[in-house]
Design a protein around this motif. Structure first.
Motif, PDB file in Angstrom:
ATOM      1  N   SER A 261      15.488   6.036  -4.880  1.00 45.88           N
ATOM      2  CA  SER A 261      16.067   5.004  -4.016  1.00 45.88           C
ATOM      3  C   SER A 261      16.100   3.667  -4.762  1.00 45.88           C
ATOM      4  O   SER A 261      15.746   3.602  -5.947  1.00 45.88           O
ATOM      5  CB  SER A 261      15.196   4.847  -2.766  1.00 45.88           C
ATOM      6  OG  SER A 261      13.972   4.228  -3.130  1.00 45.88           O
ATOM      7  N   ALA A 262      16.459   2.636  -4.047  1.00 51.00           N
ATOM      8  CA  ALA A 262      16.349   1.275  -4.583  1.00 51.00           C
ATOM      9  C   ALA A 262      14.873   0.955  -4.796  1.00 51.00           C
ATOM     10  O   ALA A 262      14.002   1.602  -4.225  1.00 51.00           O
ATOM     11  CB  ALA A 262      16.957   0.287  -3.591  1.00 51.00           C
ATOM     12  N   ILE A 263      14.631  -0.057  -5.624  1.00 52.53           N
ATOM     13  CA  ILE A 263      13.254  -0.549  -5.807  1.00 52.53           C
ATOM     14  C   ILE A 263      12.984  -1.605  -4.732  1.00 52.53           C
ATOM     15  O   ILE A 263      13.828  -2.473  -4.484  1.00 52.53           O
ATOM     16  CB  ILE A 263      13.088  -1.223  -7.187  1.00 52.53           C
ATOM     17  CG1 ILE A 263      13.533  -0.292  -8.307  1.00 52.53           C
ATOM     18  CG2 ILE A 263      11.657  -1.726  -7.375  1.00 52.53           C
ATOM     19  CD1 ILE A 263      12.603   0.825  -8.612  1.00 52.53           C
ATOM     20  N   PHE A 264      11.831  -1.524  -4.124  1.00 48.23           N
ATOM     21  CA  PHE A 264      11.424  -2.514  -3.116  1.00 48.23           C
ATOM     22  C   PHE A 264      10.099  -3.129  -3.535  1.00 48.23           C
ATOM     23  O   PHE A 264       9.276  -2.465  -4.192  1.00 48.23           O
ATOM     24  CB  PHE A 264      11.221  -1.852  -1.746  1.00 48.23           C
ATOM     25  CG  PHE A 264      12.455  -1.166  -1.212  1.00 48.23           C
ATOM     26  CD1 PHE A 264      13.431  -1.900  -0.551  1.00 48.23           C
ATOM     27  CD2 PHE A 264      12.640   0.202  -1.384  1.00 48.23           C
ATOM     28  CE1 PHE A 264      14.577  -1.267  -0.060  1.00 48.23           C
ATOM     29  CE2 PHE A 264      13.769   0.833  -0.893  1.00 48.23           C
ATOM     30  CZ  PHE A 264      14.747   0.098  -0.234  1.00 48.23           C
ATOM     31  N   GLN A 265       9.898  -4.369  -3.110  1.00 52.92           N
ATOM     32  CA  GLN A 265       8.567  -4.962  -3.272  1.00 52.92           C
ATOM     33  C   GLN A 265       7.759  -4.616  -2.031  1.00 52.92           C
ATOM     34  O   GLN A 265       8.325  -4.490  -0.930  1.00 52.92           O
ATOM     35  CB  GLN A 265       8.664  -6.476  -3.450  1.00 52.92           C
ATOM     36  CG  GLN A 265       7.314  -7.091  -3.792  1.00 52.92           C
ATOM     37  CD  GLN A 265       7.390  -8.537  -4.238  1.00 52.92           C
ATOM     38  OE1 GLN A 265       8.472  -9.118  -4.310  1.00 52.92           O
ATOM     39  NE2 GLN A 265       6.236  -9.112  -4.534  1.00 52.92           N
ATOM     40  N   LEU A 266       6.471  -4.461  -2.193  1.00 56.35           N
ATOM     41  CA  LEU A 266       5.624  -4.130  -1.050  1.00 56.35           C
ATOM     42  C   LEU A 266       5.084  -5.415  -0.421  1.00 56.35           C
ATOM     43  O   LEU A 266       4.480  -6.237  -1.108  1.00 56.35           O
ATOM     44  CB  LEU A 266       4.446  -3.251  -1.507  1.00 56.35           C
ATOM     45  CG  LEU A 266       3.465  -2.842  -0.407  1.00 56.35           C
ATOM     46  CD1 LEU A 266       4.106  -1.888   0.588  1.00 56.35           C
ATOM     47  CD2 LEU A 266       2.215  -2.203  -1.023  1.00 56.35           C
ATOM     48  N   GLN A 267       5.318  -5.555   0.872  1.00 61.53           N
ATOM     49  CA  GLN A 267       4.719  -6.663   1.622  1.00 61.53           C
ATOM     50  C   GLN A 267       3.593  -6.079   2.477  1.00 61.53           C
ATOM     51  O   GLN A 267       3.824  -5.222   3.330  1.00 61.53           O
ATOM     52  CB  GLN A 267       5.768  -7.331   2.515  1.00 61.53           C
ATOM     53  CG  GLN A 267       5.190  -8.305   3.538  1.00 61.53           C
ATOM     54  CD  GLN A 267       4.323  -9.379   2.885  1.00 61.53           C
ATOM     55  OE1 GLN A 267       4.741 -10.027   1.924  1.00 61.53           O
ATOM     56  NE2 GLN A 267       3.102  -9.557   3.389  1.00 61.53           N
ATOM     57  N   SER A 268       2.364  -6.532   2.202  1.00 57.42           N
ATOM     58  CA  SER A 268       1.237  -6.076   3.022  1.00 57.42           C
ATOM     59  C   SER A 268       0.194  -7.182   3.042  1.00 57.42           C
ATOM     60  O   SER A 268       0.338  -8.205   2.359  1.00 57.42           O
ATOM     61  CB  SER A 268       0.633  -4.802   2.441  1.00 57.42           C
ATOM     62  OG  SER A 268      -0.107  -5.105   1.274  1.00 57.42           O
ATOM     63  N   MET A 269      -0.863  -6.964   3.823  1.00 55.58           N
ATOM     64  CA  MET A 269      -1.902  -7.991   3.913  1.00 55.58           C
ATOM     65  C   MET A 269      -2.571  -8.247   2.569  1.00 55.58           C
ATOM     66  O   MET A 269      -3.075  -9.331   2.315  1.00 55.58           O
ATOM     67  CB  MET A 269      -2.959  -7.560   4.935  1.00 55.58           C
ATOM     68  CG  MET A 269      -2.517  -7.827   6.354  1.00 55.58           C
ATOM     69  SD  MET A 269      -3.780  -7.374   7.522  1.00 55.58           S
ATOM     70  CE  MET A 269      -4.936  -8.700   7.304  1.00 55.58           C
ATOM     71  N   SER A 270      -2.591  -7.232   1.721  1.00 57.62           N
ATOM     72  CA  SER A 270      -3.280  -7.419   0.438  1.00 57.62           C
ATOM     73  C   SER A 270      -2.319  -7.629  -0.721  1.00 57.62           C
ATOM     74  O   SER A 270      -2.753  -7.878  -1.834  1.00 57.62           O
ATOM     75  CB  SER A 270      -4.163  -6.197   0.155  1.00 57.62           C
ATOM     76  OG  SER A 270      -3.360  -5.080  -0.156  1.00 57.62           O
ATOM     77  N   SER A 271      -1.006  -7.535  -0.462  1.00 59.74           N
ATOM     78  CA  SER A 271      -0.071  -7.539  -1.597  1.00 59.74           C
ATOM     79  C   SER A 271      -0.087  -8.854  -2.372  1.00 59.74           C
ATOM     80  O   SER A 271       0.188  -8.857  -3.572  1.00 59.74           O
ATOM     81  CB  SER A 271       1.347  -7.200  -1.126  1.00 59.74           C
ATOM     82  OG  SER A 271       1.777  -8.117  -0.157  1.00 59.74           O
TER      83      SER A 271
END
Lengths: 386, 199
Positions: A261-271
């Motif tokens: 798939s496309a590349i995504f950045q991870l958004q999370s509480m620890s990212s």
């Protein structure tokens, strides 16, 4: 007393009926979600802003953030994969048991090293670290399963970083599970997190292609991103906009065998703790075949995203190695790393005997198992009861 | 005497044992080869290989369905993973204090004992120490492929013997075979037919 199947019979029937009635709702949600995907496919900047806006209101937001490729991207793997050094690590652990006759923990890390295209037999290594004394104690008491799990993750990464430095590029390191150290208790352990980040930095400096492989992921990170539009950008109801839909359900028809798939950045509480070149990203990958698709989420750091050749090599290696294993695709090196690392019950019993013998040699009295453990062993039960 | 072990013992009784060995080991014993198992008390046990089996597991069963398994994965499964070859051995005699006996061993070897292939000199010393009475245990054991086993064993013995001694060894062996099977004509013919291949 075994499970009360009479009690469960009606509940199982209800579960089946519930699943059938949900199918219609899921299908409808999936259609809406697919529409949202094609509608938003090119709106990358808008979506990035939407995430920032939602994050201001919901710090716990966990979703995908588009980077530069359209959301509907699907790119094939270049096969055969270029030759490289593959290092796969997996770990297993023994969590200290206060009911046992000796109090100790163990972190066992197995590494499988393969030089693809060489025709040579791969190598395998095991590193075992005993946890005892002060290393078992924390401010809140005896080291928990989560803490020992964190130590295992840190050791895996440290060993991979050390071994990778002795290799000639291109080097790919694989671990089972995400790169992100997950879970609240883990983040409390700053020292271990620091060690983990130091190992990641070493891998970045050496230009090692680093990835965490999550087989059959149930995450809804992309789905949550699309849900932000539905909840008005607050981020509070984004994960419920297409309830029950996972990223894999959404992308299953899009990703042909071997495609990512496309590349995504991870958004999370620890990212935000993964700064600079270690910033966490991911893509989805179909490592299966036309008759048996098999999806994975692959977590990678920014330094891999920024190197198109490294990214292409990683994709092709994962697809190729997964196809080596027969009708149920999964990367062969990860399977072998697991096989090397796992501590079986007889090995645990042998280790306990060795520790007891050493304590006796030192003139220390042997502890007995707790009364509860003693009687559980006699019953031969394997049930975990509190 | 060769000092490199060909494998280690998996399980045993006083009749025979099962040995595990790796595929990569050079000079892996063949069907009919004579082996020795030294014991801590100075006893040496002798046996013949009568079965060689390649073991499998779940992963190997999966790999056979792959059209082209990479050479690295083949090597990994042959060299790194668990015991790939199991050899069944039937005991034919033992030695203690320089005295050889061609009877059942006094006690079975222990798990993980090392197993060695016999050199020509050892083979000849054992076979010429008695009147081939160990053939009794081979011919009377219905679980053994007696005709093929005796033939393979004789081939090894004749290969090790000096040219002048070969005929005498063969004659002695056949005399013992005929004596043991004189009341079992079908099996006697079976053994003689197989042995005729190396005459």
């Amino acid at each position: 007393m075994p499970v009360n199947y009479i009690n469960l019979r009606d509940q199982i029937k209800s579960m089946g009926e519930d699943a059938r009635s949900r199918q219609g709702q899921l299908h409808e949600a999936l259609l809406r979600c697919r529409e949202a995907l094609s509608r938003e496919a090119e709106n990358l900047i808008d979506l990035q802003r939407l995430v920032e806006q939602a994050l201001a209101q919901n710090k716990a937001l966990r979703c995908a953030v588009p980077v530069s490729e359209p959301l509907t991207t699907h790119l094939p793997a270049g096969l055969p994969a270029p030759d490289c050094i593959l290092l796969a690590a997996d770990g297993s652990q023994i969590t200290p048991d206060p009911h046992d006759s000796v109090l100790y923990g163990l972190v066992n890390v197995g590494v499988f090293r393969m030089q693809t295209g060489s025709g040579k037999a791969p190598d395998q290594f095991t590193t075992s670290t005993l946890l005892y004394g002060d290393s078992l104690q924390t401010e809140s008491g005896l080291a928990s399963e989560d803490l020992v799990g964190l130590l295992r993750d840190v050791r895996e990464r440290q060993i991979l970083a050390k071994m990778a430095q002795q290799e000639t590029a291109p080097v790919v390191t694989l671990t089972d599970g995400p790169l992100e150290l997950f879970g609240e208790p883990r983040l409390k352990s700053d020292r271990e997190f620091g060690q983990y980040m130091a190992a990641l930095q070493d891998l970045a400096l050496a230009g090692v292609i680093t990835a965490g492989y999550i087989s059959r992921p149930r995450a809804a990170l992309l789905v949550t991103l699309l849900g932000l539009r539905e909840d008005g950008g607050t981020g509070r109801g984004a994960d419920r906009a297409f309830l029950g839909i996972s990223d894999i359900m959404l992308l299953a028809d899009l990703l042909a065998p071997g495609e990512r798939s496309a590349i995504f950045q991870l958004q999370s509480m620890s990212s935000n703790k993964y700064e600079g070149r270690t910033a966490l990203h991911f893509f989805y990958l179909n490592v299966g075949s036309a008759s048996r698709p098999a999806f994975a989420r692959v977590e990678i750091p920014l330094w891999v995203v920024e190197d198109p050749d490294a990214l292409a090599l990683l994709q092709s290696v994962l697809v190729e190695q997964s196809r080596q294993i027969g009708s149920v695709p999964y990367p062969y090196p990860l399977l072998r790393a697991h096989e090397i690392a796992v501590v079986k019950l007889p090995e645990k019993q042998e280790l306990s005997r060795m520790i007891q013998a050493e304590l006796l040699r030192q003139g220390l009295p042997l502890e007995q198992k707790s009364e509860k453990q003693f009687h559980k062993d006699i019953l031969g039960t394997t049930r975990k009861t509190k | 005497m060769r000092s490199i072990a060909v494998g280690r013992l998996l399980r045993a009784n006083t009749t025979g044992c099962t040995v595990g060995c790796r595929v990569d080991q050079q000079d892996s014993p063949a069907f009919g080869d004579m082996l020795r198992i030294p014991q801590a008390d100075g006893t040496t046990l002798y046996g013949l290989v009568y079965e060689i089996a390649i073991e499998d597991d779940g992963l190997v069963r999966q790999l056979i369905s792959v059209p082209q398994v990479s050479p690295e994965i083949i090597e990994d499964n042959r060299l790194n993973r668990n015991v790939p070859i199991e050899m069944s051995v039937t005991f034919i005699g033992w030695e203690r204090g320089g005295i050889l006996s061609q009877t059942r061993v006094p006690h079975p070897p222990l798990t993980l004992d090392e197993i060695f292939a016999c050199e020509a000199e050892e083979l000849l010393r054992f076979t010429s120490s008695g009147r081939f009475s160990y053939l009794r245990s081979l011919l009377r054991n219905e679980d053994l492929p007696a005709a093929d086993l005796v033939t393979a064993h004789l081939r090894q013995v004749l290969g090790a013997a000096r040219p002048g001694d070969a005929a005498q060894l063969m004659q002695g062996t056949l005399n013992e075979v005929v004596a043991l099977l004189k009341d079992d004509y079908p099996q006697l013919m079976d053994v003689l037919t197989a042995v005729s291949e190396i005459l």
